[in-house]
Design an enzyme around this catalytic site. Structure first.
Site, PDB file in Angstrom:
ATOM      1  CD  GLU A   1      -2.575  -0.654   2.556  1.00 53.33           C
ATOM      2  OE1 GLU A   1      -2.580   0.408   3.233  1.00 53.33           O
ATOM      3  OE2 GLU A   1      -3.481  -1.604   2.508  1.00 53.33           O
TER       4      GLU A   1
ATOM      5  CG  ASP B   1      -4.022   6.947   8.671  1.00 48.20           C
ATOM      6  OD1 ASP B   1      -4.039   7.614   7.685  1.00 48.20           O
ATOM      7  OD2 ASP B   1      -3.491   6.029   8.918  1.00 48.20           O
TER       8      ASP B   1
END
Ligand SMILES: O=P(O)(O)OC[C@@H](O)[C@@H](O)c1c[nH]c2ccccc12
EC number: 4.2.1.20
Length: 268
Positions: A49, A60
């Site tokens: 990724e 995040d």
């Protein structure tokens, strides 16, 4: 056949689980990212990724937030990440790339141009964690036309929406192991294996799990029931810890080795 599909088909034949690192591109700098990607492949990664750094990474945790801040100091954009994929290819990296980006940078880039460029830069799939449901049909249709896979995310709280999320999906299904944001975890959502089993009921394409996986024991545990395990924060932290070595001139290779060795022991 899309390189991601080929990779999963080969791994299935070899009875192997895909190790899928997430890496913030441009952390600590774009040139080093190309070297880290080559190291991840050497360490046994099966696809990667490529994380597009973003100023407002809502999903995040602190490790990836810090990595994004460091990368944004180099003005890293979606285009930089696409170019990084090509540079890694030129350096001999064979594994499939998945472009990981929040939706806003895609809209800024322009949807038509985005899919043209993703295709032109030999990227096999995309993950857009905050893709609004009402826009996903259009995005998936555009991706389909370019044979690019839009990897959907399902969470333990998706319940009755699992069927509609995974129906017609291509590439793989990304099962989020726990609620909250990314970051290493000692434990996972209660009944996470049952959750994965419930997702597999609705799809024949590979199922991977991510969020919190940070050591070999956890990767092996999930390799028993998933076709892939995604590891991000634990690897991004290793990059962060290696920065003094990576930027130390004669200790640069030692920094790369440190990251590679951590990832190699994760491969289920
Ligand atoms: O960092 P973790 O806990 O190992 O989780 C994977 C994650 O990094 C990667 O897949 C990812 C990075 N940012 C995201 C935001 C949403 C969903 C997934 C992600």
């Amino acid at each position: 056949m899309n390189l991601m599909d080929q990779t999963f088909a080969r791994l299935k034949q070899e009875n192997q689980t895909a190790l899928i690192p997430f890496l913030t591109i441009g952390d600590p700098d774009p040139d080093t990212s190309v070297e880290i990607i080559a190291g991840l492949e050497a360490a046994g990664a099966d696809m990667i990724e490529l994380g597009v750094p973003y100023s407002d990474p809502l999903a995040d945790g602190p490790v990836i937030q810090r990595a994004s801040e460091r990368a944004l100091k180099h003005q890293v954009t979606i285009k930089t990440c696409m170019e990084t994929a090509v540079r890694a290819r030129k350096a001999g990296v064979k594994l499939p790339f998945i472009l990981f980006t929040y939706y806003n940078p895609v809209l800024q880039f322009g949807l038509d141009r985005f899919f043209e460029e993703v295709k032109a830069h030999d990227i096999s799939g995309i993950i857009i964690p905050d893709l609004p449901i009402e826009e996903s049909a259009d995005v998936r249709a555009r991706a389909e036309r370019s044979d690019i896979h839009v990897v959907p995310l399902v969470a333990p709280t998706s319940h009755e929406r699992i069927k509609s999320i995974v129906e017609g999906a291509r590439g793989f299904i990304y099962c989020v192991s726990s609620l909250g944001v990314t970051g290493e975890r000692a434990s996972f959502h209660e009944g996470v294996e049952d959750f994965i089993a419930s997702v597999k009921k609705y799809t024949d394409i590979p199922v991977a799990i991510g969020f919190g996986i940070s050591n070999r024991e956890q990767a092996v545990r999930f390799s028993r029931i998933c076709d892939g395990v995604v590891v991000g924060s634990a690897i991004v932290r290793k990059v962060e810890e290696a920065i003094p070595l990576l930027q130390g001139g004669d200790t640069h290779e030692q920094g790369l080795l440190q990251i590679r060795e951590f990832v190699a022991q994760l491969k289920p």
